[in-house]
Design a protein around this motif. Sequence first.
Motif, PDB file in Angstrom:
ATOM      1  N   TYR A 343     -33.158  43.254  15.461  1.00 49.47           N
ATOM      2  CA  TYR A 343     -34.410  43.923  15.827  1.00 49.47           C
ATOM      3  C   TYR A 343     -35.586  43.124  15.298  1.00 49.47           C
ATOM      4  O   TYR A 343     -35.435  42.404  14.299  1.00 49.47           O
ATOM      5  N   GLN A 346     -36.611  42.247  11.496  1.00 49.94           N
ATOM      6  CA  GLN A 346     -35.454  42.559  10.645  1.00 49.94           C
ATOM      7  C   GLN A 346     -34.729  41.269  10.271  1.00 49.94           C
ATOM      8  O   GLN A 346     -34.735  40.309  11.050  1.00 49.94           O
ATOM      9  N   ALA A 350     -28.153  43.385  13.930  1.00 48.83           N
ATOM     10  CA  ALA A 350     -27.665  44.716  14.332  1.00 48.83           C
ATOM     11  C   ALA A 350     -26.359  44.541  15.095  1.00 48.83           C
ATOM     12  O   ALA A 350     -25.470  45.401  15.037  1.00 48.83           O
ATOM     13  N   PRO A 369     -18.551  53.978  12.379  1.00 51.72           N
ATOM     14  CA  PRO A 369     -19.452  54.606  11.412  1.00 51.72           C
ATOM     15  C   PRO A 369     -20.924  54.485  11.818  1.00 51.72           C
ATOM     16  O   PRO A 369     -21.278  53.620  12.618  1.00 51.72           O
ATOM     17  N   SER A 370     -21.731  55.345  11.232  1.00 54.73           N
ATOM     18  CA  SER A 370     -23.162  55.329  11.496  1.00 54.73           C
ATOM     19  C   SER A 370     -23.751  53.960  11.155  1.00 54.73           C
ATOM     20  O   SER A 370     -23.381  53.350  10.155  1.00 54.73           O
ATOM     21  N   GLY A 371     -24.637  53.493  12.006  1.00 59.26           N
ATOM     22  CA  GLY A 371     -25.267  52.185  11.759  1.00 59.26           C
ATOM     23  C   GLY A 371     -24.415  51.027  12.231  1.00 59.26           C
ATOM     24  O   GLY A 371     -24.769  49.860  12.058  1.00 59.26           O
ATOM     25  N   GLY A 372     -23.275  51.317  12.879  1.00 61.64           N
ATOM     26  CA  GLY A 372     -22.356  50.261  13.301  1.00 61.64           C
ATOM     27  C   GLY A 372     -22.884  49.422  14.455  1.00 61.64           C
ATOM     28  O   GLY A 372     -22.473  48.275  14.638  1.00 61.64           O
ATOM     29  N   GLY A 373     -23.773  50.009  15.290  1.00 62.30           N
ATOM     30  CA  GLY A 373     -24.334  49.243  16.404  1.00 62.30           C
ATOM     31  C   GLY A 373     -24.118  49.878  17.773  1.00 62.30           C
ATOM     32  O   GLY A 373     -24.400  49.260  18.802  1.00 62.30           O
ATOM     33  N   LYS A 374     -23.639  51.137  17.790  1.00 65.88           N
ATOM     34  CA  LYS A 374     -23.303  51.791  19.072  1.00 65.88           C
ATOM     35  C   LYS A 374     -24.560  51.969  19.938  1.00 65.88           C
ATOM     36  O   LYS A 374     -24.585  51.573  21.105  1.00 65.88           O
ATOM     37  N   THR A 375     -25.592  52.566  19.332  1.00 67.65           N
ATOM     38  CA  THR A 375     -26.821  52.808  20.108  1.00 67.65           C
ATOM     39  C   THR A 375     -27.420  51.484  20.563  1.00 67.65           C
ATOM     40  O   THR A 375     -27.921  51.366  21.684  1.00 67.65           O
ATOM     41  N   THR A 376     -27.349  50.485  19.686  1.00 69.56           N
ATOM     42  CA  THR A 376     -27.933  49.183  20.026  1.00 69.56           C
ATOM     43  C   THR A 376     -27.284  48.628  21.295  1.00 69.56           C
ATOM     44  O   THR A 376     -27.971  48.084  22.166  1.00 69.56           O
ATOM     45  N   ARG A 379     -28.747  50.358  24.233  1.00 74.13           N
ATOM     46  CA  ARG A 379     -30.145  49.938  24.427  1.00 74.13           C
ATOM     47  C   ARG A 379     -30.221  48.561  25.084  1.00 74.13           C
ATOM     48  O   ARG A 379     -31.051  48.315  25.944  1.00 74.13           O
ATOM     49  N   HIS A 528     -18.898  60.702  18.866  1.00 77.36           N
ATOM     50  CA  HIS A 528     -18.857  60.979  17.431  1.00 77.36           C
ATOM     51  C   HIS A 528     -17.551  61.669  17.054  1.00 77.36           C
ATOM     52  O   HIS A 528     -17.101  61.590  15.924  1.00 77.36           O
TER      53      HIS A 528
HETATM   54  N1  LIG Z   1     -35.488  50.290  16.134  1.00 76.69           N
HETATM   55  C1  LIG Z   1     -34.826  49.660  15.147  1.00 76.69           C
HETATM   56  N2  LIG Z   1     -35.475  48.769  14.374  1.00 76.69           N
HETATM   57  C2  LIG Z   1     -34.841  48.132  13.385  1.00 76.69           C
HETATM   58  N3  LIG Z   1     -33.549  48.293  13.088  1.00 76.69           N
HETATM   59  C3  LIG Z   1     -32.839  49.173  13.828  1.00 76.69           C
HETATM   60  C4  LIG Z   1     -33.450  49.904  14.892  1.00 76.69           C
HETATM   61  N4  LIG Z   1     -32.503  50.696  15.451  1.00 76.69           N
HETATM   62  C5  LIG Z   1     -31.353  50.467  14.763  1.00 76.69           C
HETATM   63  N5  LIG Z   1     -31.552  49.555  13.796  1.00 76.69           N
HETATM   64  C6  LIG Z   1     -30.542  49.015  12.867  1.00 76.69           C
HETATM   65  O1  LIG Z   1     -29.506  48.411  13.636  1.00 76.69           O
HETATM   66  C7  LIG Z   1     -28.227  48.707  13.103  1.00 76.69           C
HETATM   67  C8  LIG Z   1     -27.360  49.376  14.178  1.00 76.69           C
HETATM   68  O2  LIG Z   1     -27.921  50.655  14.472  1.00 76.69           O
HETATM   69  P1  LIG Z   1     -27.431  51.576  15.660  1.00 76.69           P
HETATM   70  O3  LIG Z   1     -28.434  52.661  15.805  1.00 76.69           O
HETATM   71  O4  LIG Z   1     -27.102  50.763  16.841  1.00 76.69           O
HETATM   72  O5  LIG Z   1     -26.077  52.177  15.046  1.00 76.69           O
HETATM   73  P2  LIG Z   1     -25.216  53.398  15.568  1.00 76.69           P
HETATM   74  O6  LIG Z   1     -23.797  52.936  15.455  1.00 76.69           O
HETATM   75  O7  LIG Z   1     -25.675  53.847  16.892  1.00 76.69           O
HETATM   76  O8  LIG Z   1     -25.502  54.502  14.481  1.00 76.69           O
HETATM   77  P3  LIG Z   1     -25.525  56.114  14.638  1.00 76.69           P
HETATM   78  O9  LIG Z   1     -24.129  56.541  14.907  1.00 76.69           O
HETATM   79  O10 LIG Z   1     -26.019  56.569  13.314  1.00 76.69           O
HETATM   80  O11 LIG Z   1     -26.492  56.419  15.749  1.00 76.69           O
HETATM   81  C9  LIG Z   1     -28.468  49.596  11.898  1.00 76.69           C
HETATM   82  O12 LIG Z   1     -28.423  48.781  10.745  1.00 76.69           O
HETATM   83  C10 LIG Z   1     -29.865  50.135  12.103  1.00 76.69           C
HETATM   84  O13 LIG Z   1     -30.506  50.344  10.873  1.00 76.69           O
END
Ligand SMILES: Nc1ncnc2c1ncn2[C@@H]1O[C@H](COP(=O)(O)OP(=O)(O)OP(=O)(O)O)[C@@H](O)[C@H]1O
Length: 580
Positions: A343, A346, A350, A369-376, A379, A528
């Motif tokens: 990002y 950063q 990610a 796990p949370s923060g693993g990168g799924k949402t990324t 996106r 989840h």
């Molecule tokens: N907009 C952003 N700006 C900076 N860093 C981000 C942003 N969105 C996510 N991150 C970072 O990118 C990494 C992956 O995040 P992501 O949201 O993809 O994880 P996730 O697996 O979807 O988590 P969750 O299950 O909690 O939603 C994390 O370290 C997060 O802190």
Amino acid sequence: MFQTYRRMMTVTGSYRPQLQTALLLSVIASIIQGIIFALFFPLFSALLTQPIDAQRVWILLGGFGVLVVIEGLLRWRELDFSWLTSSKVAHETRLKLAEQLRRIPLQDLSRRRSGDLNVVMSGNVSELVMWIGSLATLVIQTIVVPLITFLITLWIDWRLAVALLVAFPIAVPTYRYMRSLVKAMLRDVAAADAETASRVVEYAQGLPVLRATQQIGVRSQRLQTTLERQRQIQVKGQRLGVLPSITMATLVEVGVVALMGLGTLFILQGSLSIPMLFALLVIAMRFTEPLTQLIHLASVFDLMEIGLERIEALMSIPALPVQPPATQLTRFDITFDQVSFRYADQTEWALQDVSFHLPARSLTALVGPSGGGKTTITRLISRFADIQTGAIRIGGVDIRQVDPAALMRSLSVVFQDVYLFDDTILNNIRMAKPDATDADIEAAARAANCHEFITRLPDGYETRIGDIGGALSGGERQRISIARAMLKNAPIVLLDEPTSALDTESEVAVQEAINRLVVDKTVIVIAHRLSTVVGSDLILVLADGQVIEQGSHPELLAQQGRYASMWTVQQQSQGWRIAS
Ligand SMILES: Nc1ncnc2c1ncn2[C@@H]1O[C@H](COP(=O)(O)OP(=O)(O)OP(=O)(O)O)[C@@H](O)[C@H]1O
């Protein structure tokens, strides 16, 4: 100042010729005004010479009258013209900004606060454009009129013309210094305004959470601190803001007194007549008055310049580039090829070296796990931002080559936060496909299990979201979002496990709707609860930005790795819940 004017002209875009015409009218009007003042010399001469030359006086007065009427007409035309054009320019600038918001990467947008955007779109554009017409003409008036009066005085008596400039050597540097002070102050005021706007939006949007978590005191304290800071900066600004005009007014008056002294000296020496001195004093007033006005205008200019800076900052964010040839999509399998993404601002990755292939019309679950990168991952498929290395392909085409509109047409997104616009339910669903008929919308709503609850609302499909406020449950909002996706019927569906926060009844309704939505689509779901992914064609296990395991549910269990242990933990916790 001229640079600001040039930048302003760039912003005015297609209305430049109209504004230039307005300026030309203003220049002509100002020249006429200058000539009117110059006529004071012959008028006073005629009045104060014995015997009075009555015919000459009447001719001169007649000349005054005609010129005043012509000047008035020109100014009226010019103001009419520039105000009308200004409002059109405001409209066009706002449309350009809105278009820019549509084109720039969502990443850049999400880093700006909504209150700040609001200040740029409404406040800064208004400031800029409100002054665009009137200000340019006033500047001409304040430059052209003194210039003409100066030239005429020079022609009559060079010594008096020089005397008119007496105050300049002190006034100009003082003015420049003060202007720099005022400009710095205005920048602080603009920043404080934007900060306050953002805090107010944040406070209003967060009120439900703040009340529930009893954090209202802390946040309202922050808002109060911001408001207090804004007040202090404004007070400081107002005090500083009047300083230049008072100083300039004083300097100008000193100049007039010096001129009178000089004139009296010339009269005593016999080198100047009394009528000439009278005429000169009248002209001196007209010469200096616009200059004092210019100081007021300078601070307005500064305000505009700051508005311009903010508008230009937003306009200069580059849109996501499309590499030629811009391609349309025909197949909808998705490939991540050694993708790494960080990002903006950063240091941590990610996603790091992520590779996978999702066949068309398959169902893939992202777990981990949370923060693993799924949402990324979801996106990036919608090109939230461009990746640093590797490639993301849809149907074999790098998404950086895909026409952005075509990419958006291929994707439906159903996330947990469903944004509903303050419009009717009908239009909220229709936005997925603007040319959809009411019957299409109802069919989509039925398939998304929405029709029942929508028809129970006071005005059915015509109910405005704003009128029912928070009356829709989370599940209902999600079903509206699924109805949108149904209507859009895009070949790729991105889902952020929408059922995780719902009660059982809602969950069943939402799950049914999803099941209908995903038929024959390439689907990626962020899951989840592992119980929901058992039937997926492919499961990607993400941790620390990497795919650590991938396969079907039985394959992953057989690997006895991270997925298998997550599965065991979730099964046990479910068992505890049932047992307790
Ligand atoms: N907009 C952003 N700006 C900076 N860093 C981000 C942003 N969105 C996510 N991150 C970072 O990118 C990494 C992956 O995040 P992501 O949201 O993809 O994880 P996730 O697996 O979807 O988590 P969750 O299950 O909690 O939603 C994390 O370290 C997060 O802190």
